[in-house]
Design a protein around this motif. Structure first.
Motif: not given
Length: 116
Positions: A93, A96, A99
């Protein structure tokens, strides 16, 4: 509406903000895979022009709330932004979000560099 979302965002669908302590916000965007993503939260601290603190939760995982802190510092003719988001439920998580935010900041930089 012009820059929010990770790299490859096709379109920002929603950007509603009430930037004051206790105020709420909602954002939504479509990524390059055609999926819609929505997040929302509340502003915990608003210290214009230095600091902004708000909660962050995706619509599909509302129990996974994190806290985002933005600090703005004058730097020459511009502004330096310090960004912190915590906690995360797991490393995937966190990665992500890293990113996504990196892409969003790239989109913001492009927006700020473009003529009005």
């Amino acid at each position: 509406m012009r820059w929010f979302g990770p790299g490859g965002t096709r379109r920002v669908l929603l950007a509603e903000t009430d930037v004051r302590t206790g105020g709420a916000y909602q954002v939504g965007f479509v990524t390059e895979d055609g999926l819609e993503h929505y997040a929302s939260g509340h502003y915990q601290e608003v210290e214009h022009p230095r600091r902004l603190v708000f909660t962050w939760a995706w619509r599909d995982t509302p129990d996974e709330t994190s806290l985002i802190t933005l600090e703005f510092t004058a730097a020459g003719t511009g502004t330096e932004l310090a960004f912190l988001q915590t906690p995360f439920v797991d490393q995937a998580t966190r990665d992500g979000h890293e990113h996504g935010w990196s892409g969003a900041f790239d989109r913001l930089a492009d927006h700020l560099a473009s003529p009005a």
